[in-house]
Design a protein around this motif. Sequence first.
Motif, PDB file in Angstrom:
ATOM      1  N   LYS A   1       3.078  -4.606  -5.929  1.00 20.67           N
ATOM      2  CA  LYS A   1       1.756  -4.318  -5.106  1.00 20.67           C
ATOM      3  C   LYS A   1       1.168  -4.963  -4.202  1.00 20.67           C
ATOM      4  O   LYS A   1       1.372  -6.331  -4.400  1.00 20.67           O
TER       5      LYS A   1
ATOM      6  N   ASP B   1       5.102  -1.056  -0.804  1.00 21.68           N
ATOM      7  CA  ASP B   1       3.482  -0.720  -0.895  1.00 21.68           C
ATOM      8  C   ASP B   1       3.025  -1.032   0.609  1.00 21.68           C
ATOM      9  O   ASP B   1       3.420  -1.632   1.456  1.00 21.68           O
TER      10      ASP B   1
ATOM     11  N   CYS C   1       9.751   1.498   2.133  1.00 21.78           N
ATOM     12  CA  CYS C   1       8.226   0.720   1.845  1.00 21.78           C
ATOM     13  C   CYS C   1       8.260   0.434   0.355  1.00 21.78           C
ATOM     14  O   CYS C   1       8.706   1.481  -0.547  1.00 21.78           O
TER      15      CYS C   1
ATOM     16  N   ARG D   1       5.162   9.125  -0.398  1.00 18.27           N
ATOM     17  CA  ARG D   1       5.080   7.886  -1.012  1.00 18.27           C
ATOM     18  C   ARG D   1       4.014   7.028  -0.557  1.00 18.27           C
ATOM     19  O   ARG D   1       3.788   7.053   0.774  1.00 18.27           O
ATOM     20  N   SER D   2       3.380   5.997  -1.196  1.00 25.39           N
ATOM     21  CA  SER D   2       2.617   4.905  -0.702  1.00 25.39           C
ATOM     22  C   SER D   2       1.457   5.574  -0.028  1.00 25.39           C
ATOM     23  O   SER D   2       1.134   5.138   1.305  1.00 25.39           O
TER      24      SER D   2
ATOM     25  N   TRP E   1       1.495   7.740   4.933  1.00 20.91           N
ATOM     26  CA  TRP E   1       2.352   7.644   3.793  1.00 20.91           C
ATOM     27  C   TRP E   1       3.665   7.678   4.258  1.00 20.91           C
ATOM     28  O   TRP E   1       4.249   7.601   5.439  1.00 20.91           O
ATOM     29  N   GLU E   2       4.703   7.236   3.372  1.00 26.34           N
ATOM     30  CA  GLU E   2       6.254   7.085   3.601  1.00 26.34           C
ATOM     31  C   GLU E   2       6.869   8.388   3.491  1.00 26.34           C
ATOM     32  O   GLU E   2       6.984   9.121   2.346  1.00 26.34           O
TER      33      GLU E   2
END
Length: 401
Positions: free
Chosen positions: A281, A222, A220, A177-178, A194-195
């Motif tokens: 965001k 964003d 997280c 993610r992210s 990234w997460e």
Amino acid sequence: MEIEEKHNPNSHERLRPRDTPESWSELSHDLVISVFKRLSFANFRRAKSVCSSWHSSSRQCVPKNQTHWLVLFPEDNHSDNNSCTLFNLEEKDRLYRTQDLGLEFAKSFCMETYGSWLLMCNRMHNLYIVNLFTHERIDLPPVEAQHGVTKMERTLDDDVFRITSHNGKEYKGIRLRSPVLWIDEKTREYVVSWELRGLCVVYSRKGDASWNQIPETSSCCDMVYRDSKLYFLSLFGQFRIFDFSGEFPQQTFQCGVIVERFRLGIQLRQRSNSLSIVATKLVVTVTGEVLKVEKLWRSRSETWPFRVFKVYSSGFLKKHNLIYSLGDESMLLDQGITVLANDTDGFIKNSVYFSVSHGKDVHDIFLFNLETQKTELLHKFDCSSVQFPRARWFLPSFRLT
């Protein structure tokens, strides 16, 4: 005599300065190159076709690359899915197609873009960076190569991962993610982040053999990376800035930022015609200010209004101030940045460009005008009967190789 001189070609020849060229093709080489360097990509293409002399000069320079384009990914079942289609807002009736990017590219999906580079993830969850124009590829460390307290291993079934957190709790499966991507065009230095399944943020830089975990970066909401700084916002309102200019990232700022998700969504539904928050965001402006952007959903009209807050500027936490205008800037929400907008680059100022997902990596691009509070589909691509449901912004670089 005066009339005769006006129509006498010899008289024009006498009046013309000795060094004035008779045609465009006779302009000095240095002057033509100076002109080419100031042209947008669309005008660059037109200018180099004026004559053979201009075409020769065009080979020694590249068009300016200050305008973002859209890269359009075909559907999985498209017959020609090894390449992408490119769309320039300056040329609303024209599409460009890249060369064949290979079979693996067709089986991968794009996580993020930076310049002409794409961060790709294939079906085996292997990550790599590829350049749209040069096809140069950089393979990243295996996702299971983790340096930190959270452990990860790939099982015998290559598509399944086992993750063990710092407190011993086990998880199956992986969630990337992210995603964040940055790369230097000259040195090929890069940062990818990234997460990992909500447990921590990981990053890798050029030369790293594994992914390095950043402590206390769980949940997280964003992330945005700009100018050697990683801006992080958690679902619980922790706002942090990490400086990546040294050998190891250092936290340089931390504060609390209001992240109203489900709670505020319930309040809004009670008093604002089913208006709820669907995403929060971070966006870094041209001047380096940090904005918190709430993407809303109004069910009755089926539109996505936005609320924009200024939360950080020049080392200071800003009051949670709601702002109503971006001035002469446009926001590319998916990239987490704003860009200067004018009448020639195709962007509409004081507007938010955003994508709407209809499934895994399937997006339509929309425009929300902060002044009129209206939402519209960015472009219907009338020049082609082929539909491109997946699109991402990128800033093309046309450097000669």
